[in-house]
Structures are given as C-alpha cells and as structure tokens.
Design a protein around this motif. Structure first.
Motif, PDB file in Angstrom:
ATOM      1  N   TYR A 278      -3.962  17.592 -24.548  1.00 32.55           N
ATOM      2  CA  TYR A 278      -2.903  17.649 -23.537  1.00 32.55           C
ATOM      3  C   TYR A 278      -2.260  16.287 -23.457  1.00 32.55           C
ATOM      4  O   TYR A 278      -2.911  15.293 -23.129  1.00 32.55           O
ATOM      5  CB  TYR A 278      -3.512  18.036 -22.191  1.00 32.55           C
ATOM      6  N   LYS A 279      -0.973  16.243 -23.784  1.00 33.39           N
ATOM      7  CA  LYS A 279      -0.203  14.988 -23.725  1.00 33.39           C
ATOM      8  C   LYS A 279      -0.947  13.856 -24.425  1.00 33.39           C
ATOM      9  O   LYS A 279      -1.155  12.769 -23.848  1.00 33.39           O
ATOM     10  CB  LYS A 279       0.086  14.593 -22.287  1.00 33.39           C
ATOM     11  N   GLY A 280      -1.421  14.132 -25.626  1.00 32.70           N
ATOM     12  CA  GLY A 280      -2.042  13.080 -26.417  1.00 32.70           C
ATOM     13  C   GLY A 280      -3.497  12.841 -26.090  1.00 32.70           C
ATOM     14  O   GLY A 280      -4.180  12.079 -26.759  1.00 32.70           O
ATOM     15  N   GLU A 281      -3.990  13.503 -25.019  1.00 31.86           N
ATOM     16  CA  GLU A 281      -5.392  13.288 -24.656  1.00 31.86           C
ATOM     17  C   GLU A 281      -6.196  14.499 -25.131  1.00 31.86           C
ATOM     18  O   GLU A 281      -5.815  15.645 -24.899  1.00 31.86           O
ATOM     19  CB  GLU A 281      -5.510  13.139 -23.140  1.00 31.86           C
ATOM     20  N   VAL A 282      -7.299  14.236 -25.830  1.00 28.05           N
ATOM     21  CA  VAL A 282      -8.133  15.342 -26.284  1.00 28.05           C
ATOM     22  C   VAL A 282      -9.125  15.683 -25.196  1.00 28.05           C
ATOM     23  O   VAL A 282      -9.931  14.842 -24.774  1.00 28.05           O
ATOM     24  CB  VAL A 282      -8.893  14.956 -27.582  1.00 28.05           C
TER      25      VAL A 282
END
Lengths: 676, 149
Positions: free
Chosen positions: A256-260
């Motif tokens: 999500y938005k670059g965060e795993v």
C-alpha cells in the motif's frame, strides 16, 4: 470412376472426425484414420485380445460410454466426453447411428466422434473468466459496509472463495508487525482435505527469512510448482514450508503506497502444481482488495482507538463537557454532564435541547448565549451561571463555550465546558460573611473596650473622690480635735459622713448600671400604662413633696422587659422631679406615633440643658451640676440609655436652658423584634 | 518689683467640689494668700470671672489672677476646655495655670502640658502632702519666679 461404395469409403477415411463402424455385437468392423490415431493416443486402449483382436475392440473409455448409450433410452447424439490424450485433453460429442436393413433388422452401428475440443476450450475460458469476475466482485463487495469486528471473518471467507476457485489446499495472509520486524499469519483457510499441519504461525522473526523478505521488498510474486525450485539461500523458507506440508505455492505481496504490509498466499500439497499467469493475475487483484480492506480496518482501528481514548478522557473528567449542533441540540455529553441532564445514558439526551430539560428561563439564556457564539465565532469564556440540578437545587457553573467549525470554517455548533464552582462560591460567601461578622465583632469589641476604658477611668475617679475626702478630712479632723475647735470637728465629721454616704450611693448605682446592661432580659408584651402607674406609685411621696403635676398620653403596649422599662420611667420622671428650678414641676409622659413606630418620652418644665451637653449627659458619671446644686452620681441617664439600647431603640433629649427638657426614646416594634 | 510685691497676689481656684475648696483653703491658711483666694465652682463660672461678665461683671470683684488653680473634672465645661480657652486668649495666656486634679492618667498629664499648662499637681490623698504641695507652689510662683506683668 469409383463405385459408390468406394466413394463412401474414401469419404469415411478422409473424415477429420473419428468414425467407427460396429457390428450389432459392438465389435469394431471398421474405423477411419482419425479414429485409429485417436485410439493410439489414448493410453487405456483395451488390448486384452491380441493385436488383431485389438483392432476389433474399442478403448475402454469409449466402450463404456457406448454401452451405457445403447442400453439406455437416451438420445444417441449430444453425448459429450472428455478424454485425456498424449497431446492434451480433447472433447468429443458422440453420435451413434443404428444401421438397419429393409426389414428393420439391426445390421450394425456407426459412431462419429465430433471433435469439439476448441469449442470446449473457448467455452471453458469464458466460464473461467466469468467465474474469475464473479469471485473478484464477490470479494470486493463483501468488504463494503463491513463492521470493524467482521473484517477478519470476511477476509477468511474470501480466502476460501479464492482457494476453492483455484483448487488450492490452503490460502493465507501474513502481515508484518513491529514496524516490519516480525511476521504473523493473520488469516487462514484450508480445504479440509489438506493433510498438512498448516496452522497459524505467529510472530516469526522476519530477518530469519531473508530471501522471502527480499522478494516482498521488491513486490515480487513468488510462484513455485515445487519447493525444489527454491534457491539455496532460501533454506529457512524451505524448511518452514516443508514443515507446513506445502509443496507448491504462490505468494502475492500486499503493498500500500510503497509500504509492504505482508502477503497473501495459496498452497497446494500437490507437487508440480503450476500457477498460470491468469491465476496470478487473479491473486494480484484479490491482494489489492485485501490490502484496501486491511488498510481500512487499520484506519478504523486507529480511529476507534483515538475515539475511545478521547471518549475515556472526556467521560472521566469531573467537569461537564458537551457539544451541540447549530440548533443547540446535544450531540455529545460526557458522563458528568449526562447525569446533570438527568439522563442515564448519553443516547437519552442525544438530539434534545435545553428546552427539553431545563425551565424555560434558563434554556432561553443558554440558547441565546450559544447562538451568539455561533454567529460571532467568538468564544464565551468563564461565564458564571446558575443551573438547576435534578432535585431543583441551584448550582453555580463556570462555563466556557467555544464555536466548533467544519473544514470550510463554517460554524457547526458549540463545544461547552462547565465547572461546578458552587462549593467554591459558597465558601467564598461564607468567608466573606465570616469576615464581615468578625469585623463587626471587632468593631463592637473596640467600642466596648473604649467604653470600658472610659468607664473605668471615670469610675475610679468618682470612687476616689469620696475616699480621698474620707482620708483628707480624717487628717483635718485630727488637727481640729487637737486645736479643740468643736465647730470645726462637727463640720469635719459631717463631711466624712456625707463622703461615706456618697460612696455607698455610688457603689449602689454602679451596680444598677452594670445590671441594666447584663442581667437577662425577658421579651414580652408590656402594657406601658400599667408599667407607668406602678412607677408613679413608687414616686408618689416625691411627687407630692414637689407639688408636681403628672399628665400622660395614651401609652401603647410594647414588647420588652417590664422591670427594665419601669426603671427607665422611674429614672426619667425622677430627673424631671429633681431639675425643676423655681417652677412647680409639670411632667408629661408622651407618646407619638410616626411611620417608623412609636416615639415615647418624658417632658418637663425644668431648668433644661444646653444643646452642647445634650449628648454627654448620657455618659456615666457625667454631671452638669456641682454637688452643691444637685445631688446625684451621674449614672441615672446612663442606665436609661443602656435600657433603651437593649430594647433596640434610641434615646435623646430635646431641650434649651430654662425651657424644660423632653427626653424621647424609641423601642423596637413588636414586628421588628419578632426575629430575635 | 517692689510695687508688685505690695499688691496682694490673687489666686483663682476653679473647683466644683466644696470639700476640695475647703481643703485648698485650709492648705493656704498659713499663707497670706488666703485672703486673696477667689473661688469659682465650674468652668463656665471660671470664664465668666476671667472675662469679667455675668456674676463677675464688676472688675473689683474679679481682679485678674496671678495664678489659676484648675480642677480638671468638673460638670458642664471641664478643666480641659477652660485651659484651652485661656491658652487661646492673647490676654489670658500669660497667667500661669496649675492643674489640680485627682487624675494621674498619663494622657491627661500629657494633654495638659501640650495645652500649655505651667504645672501639674495630683491631689495627694493625705492632707499633709497636699499642704506641702501648696506651700511649695506658693514659694515657687511668688518668691522665685518673676512673673510677667
């Protein structure tokens, strides 16, 4: 030109679809090339009766199908059969035609296998697509309007849907915790037929699975048809998967938005299960839906946490906290304020206004204040206001109301905070009245002290006077006795006797004064006429001696102490009899009704008093006349003043020299004194 | 000086108490002053005497005193008021005033001196002491002090 028979045979042979001719017993009479090729590719060809015989027999799969067709009453056509060949699964529509002679006897059967493989595959692809779409839409619609506590169940239900659709044995979601340091399985589904000991694995050390971690960090999909495909550095991952009984798997990251956030995975106990791009695509979409759902859940949890925290803080504050909308309807009340509003739960007052709760006057005031705050956008700070509690007792509140704006800065209502300052206020009032009482007491004490000081001085002076004479004239007496002057001795003795007499009178009068101020006082209705009659009776001899005339107005009944009032009249009438000058005394007991009550008095036609002495005559021991003129200790009028003051009244004199004196006094009225 | 000596000194006693008048007379008996002792019995009379008015309108009956013996506690106008009036008056201010009183209250003493009193005698209880005090006074004022004429 070929015979018709030949022609049929050629057509028969060249047909693309396999075709077989059977005798009535079901033995193969003839088959075309396509049929021969198909049978050769079918591994289960029944060759129990040797090579020659083999040509006469059908493959098992077809044999069984045909037998069921022949014995049944079903239509010969439309029978559909899939068969696995070396080149893949093929699908056939089976057509069986009976061949009969002119008399209707069965001569044999013709079987045509229409190859519908392409059609079937296209149909399957369409069905898969539509199922795929259904699964995705089902999963995403499941998460719409889900309550916080249902998220986990819905997610696992979705895992089941995907797992079953893709014929996996297990499906699961792993999420990172502790800022990515740990990994936990948060959701799990398994098919029920899965033999693996798959169970929720929690709190894995993420760093112990470096290969996996790296794949996730690069948002890579991991699809393995066998654990053997894992590289050497993934030993830990391999051991973990083996322990779970998973032999093939696919993992799709949740980011999500670059965060795993973690990953979702499908596993199968089948070694060699391959994962098609279609399947992976489906999983990617599902992963996206899951990510959104998890994100939503996390946000709601955070929101819920914050709301809970705030609610707890607000609820447990002892102050009254509330919020109202632009129409002054309650939208929030903390516990303390809920109680003040006479409700058991905040929901009971939600949407109500002060008009539903408080008397109209109070509600009007609150409403006006709040509308003012909303219109002006200015807070109302520290207003002291009163409020009525449930049992109707007023409390004092220190209230602050601030406007509450939406994102666009439009006022939405007010937030109010009130503190109960009743106790503080009562304390302050009590303190103030105490201070006042104390000040009064102090002032009284000061006056008393001053009075006492004055009294002691005068008393000692006046008491010393006769004493001094006693001693001095004793000396004189001795001298005169020595000289033998009898006349002088007689005079000295006279002086000594009269000094002693004065002393006695003085002590007696002092006692009377002290008593008039201290003795307990009764409070009753006194008929002044009776009281005065008694006094005149007592003074009868002196009245006769002086030839005095005593007149009186109608005297009203008053409240007071009968004995003290009698003494008051006795002293005043006594004075009038004493200071009469040359004239025959005319004494009048007066009574005059004024709006402020009765003014009583004693007037005479005696020598009168100069204006400048009108005050001091009421002080103890104050005499206006030398002893040679008028006898007296100067205490009588002091006693009069004391008596009047103890009755809550005032005494004064109106007089001029030679024109008589009118002593006047007031007594507290019956009504005025009722409160004592 | 000699001429003044020839003229008998007049003393005004302001005293309301007849017994105290008698005691003072007795204390002065031995001196020649007794004959010129004038007695008034309250503050109003004292002022009448000094201003030669009322009962004392005849100047021969009320010669200006060389010394005033003043009791403090008297009915009507008391000694303090009389003293204040004397000391406010240009003419009377020079007449020495001796306070004769039973009061030994510090306040009274201080106030009297403040008002310009010349001497203060607390009436002694014993006659002997009183006579000595009067004689001392006589000696001091009429033998030692040169009075302004």
């Amino acid at each position: 030109m070929a015979s018709p028979s030949d022609l049929y045979l050629r057509i028969f042979e060249s047909l693309h679809d396999p075709m077989i001719l059977l005798d009535p017993a079901g033995n193969v009479v003839h088959r075309n090339l396509a049929a021969t090729t198909l049978f050769a590719e079918t591994p289960e060809t029944n060759d129990r009766a040797g090579a020659d015989d083999a040509n006469r027999h059908l493959p098992t799969w077809l044999d069984e199908t045909l037998r069921s067709l022949m014995s049944g009453i079903r239509r010969m056509a439309d029978e559909y059969k899939s068969v696995k060949t070396r080149t893949g699964t093929r699908h056939f529509e089976i057509e069986l035609e009976r061949i009969v002679d002119d008399r209707g006897n069965l001569q044999g059967m013709a079987v045509i296998l229409h190859d519908i493989t392409e059609l079937k595959e296209a149909e399957n692809a369409v069905r898969y697509r539509s199922e795929f779409g259904r699964i995705v839409s089902e999963i995403s619609s499941r998460f719409v309007g889900v309550f916080l506590e249902e998220y986990d169940a819905v997610l696992e239900e979705s895992l089941r849907g995907v797992g079953q659709f893709l014929e996996a044995d297990t499906a699961y979601v792993f999420q990172f915790t502790n800022s990515g340091a740990r990994l936990s399985m948060t959701h799990l589904w398994d098919s029920g037929e899965f033999d693996g000991p798959m169970e929720r694995i929690s709190d894995l050390d993420a760093a112990a699975l470096p290969w996996w971690l790296e794949r996730l960090q690069h948002a890579e999909v991991v699809a393995l048809s066998s654990l053997a495909e894992l590289p050497a550095e993934a030993a830990a991952e391999r051991a973990l998967l083996e322990s779970q009984g998973v032999h093939s798997l696919v993992h799709v990251p949740l980011h999500y938005k670059g965060e795993v956030l973690g990953f979702m995975g499908l596993g199968s106990e089948v070694q060699g299960r391959t994962w098609t791009q279609d399947e992976i695509n489906l999983l990617k979409i599902v992963a996206q839906v899951f990510t959104n759902a998890l994100q939503h859940k996390r946000a709601e949890e955070t929101l819920g946490y914050e709301r809970n925290l705030l609610r707890t803080v607000v609820d447990n504050l002892p102050d009254y906290i509330y919020a109202k909308d632009a129409s002054s309807r309650f939208v929030l009340n903390n516990r303390a304020h809920t109680r003040l509003l006479r409700a058991n739960a905040p929901e009971e007052v939600f949407g109500k206004t002060d008009y539903d709760i408080f008397p109209r006057g109070l509600a009007d005031q609150y409403f006006a204040d709040e509308q003012q705050v909303i219109e002006s956008g200015q807070a109302l700070v520290n207003r002291e206001e009163s409020v009525l509690t449930e049992d109707g007792t007023p409390r004092w509140l220190l209230t602050t109301k601030v406007p509450w704006f939406d994102k666009e800065g439009k006022p939405q209502g007010i937030v109010g905070m009130s503190r109960d300052i009743t106790q503080r206020k009562e304390l302050a009032q009590a303190l103030e009245s105490h201070a006042q009482l104390l000040e009064q007491a102090n002032e009284e004490l000061r006056l008393r002290n001053q009075e006492l000081d004055e009294f002691t001085y005068i008393a000692s002076h006046d008491l010393q006077e006769p004493l001094r004479k006693l001693i001095a004239f004793s000396d004189v007496l001795q001298e005169d006795m020595k000289a033998g002057d009898q006349e002088e001795v007689k005079r000295d003795l006279g002086i000594i006797a009269s000094a002693a007499q004065r002393m006695q009178t003085l002590v007696k009068d002092l006692l009377a004064l002290s008593r008039s101020g201290r003795q307990s006082m009764s409070w009753e209705s006194v008929d002044l006429s009776d009281c005065v009659a008694l006094v005149l009776d007592t003074l009868e001899v002196r009245i006769r001696e002086e030839g005095a005339a005593v007149e009186q107005d109608d005297l009203p009944p008053v409240m007071g102490d009968r004995t003290l009032l009698a003494q008051l009249y006795q002293n005043l009438v006594g004075n009038a009899l004493k200071f009469h000058g040359d004239k025959r005394p005319v004494i009048r007991l007066t009574a005059e009704e004024t709006p402020d009550g009765w003014i009583l008095g004693v007037s005479d036609n005696g020598i009168g008093i100069k204006k400048e002495y009108a005050e001091q005559i009421f002080a103890p021991f104050k005499r206006l006349h030398g002893r040679s003129e008028y006898e007296g200790t100067g205490i009588g009028l002091a006693i009069c003043r004391k008596i009047v003051e103890r009755h809550g009244g005032k005494i004064w004199v109106e007089s001029a020299p030679g024109e008589g004196a009118h002593f006047k006094f007031t007594l507290d009225t019956e009504e005025g004194a009722a409160g004592r | 000086m000699t001429a003044q000596r020839m003229k008998p000194a007049v003393i005004l006693l302001v005293e309301d108490d007849p017994d105290d008048q008698e005691l003072t007379k007795r204390a002065l008996r031995s001196s020649k002053l007794l004959n010129t002792l004038k007695i008034v019995s309250d503050g109003e009379e004292a002022l009448d005497y000094l201003y030669q008015r009322g009962n004392y309108a005849n100047p021969d009956e009320a010669p200006r005193p060389e010394l005033i013996l003043l009791d403090l506690n008297m009915p009507k106008l008391d000694g303090r008021a009389v003293l204040t009036r004397i000391k406010e008056d240009e003419n009377l201010r020079s007449i020495p005033v001796v306070i004769l009183t039973t009061s030994s209250r510090e306040e009274d003493v201080a106030r009297s001196y403040h008002l310009g009193v010349n001497s203060y005698i607390t009436k002694p209880v014993r006659m002997e002491g009183f006579i000595r005090a009067i004689q001392d006074l006589e000696h001091y004022w009429f033998d030692l002090v040169v009075l302004p004429s």
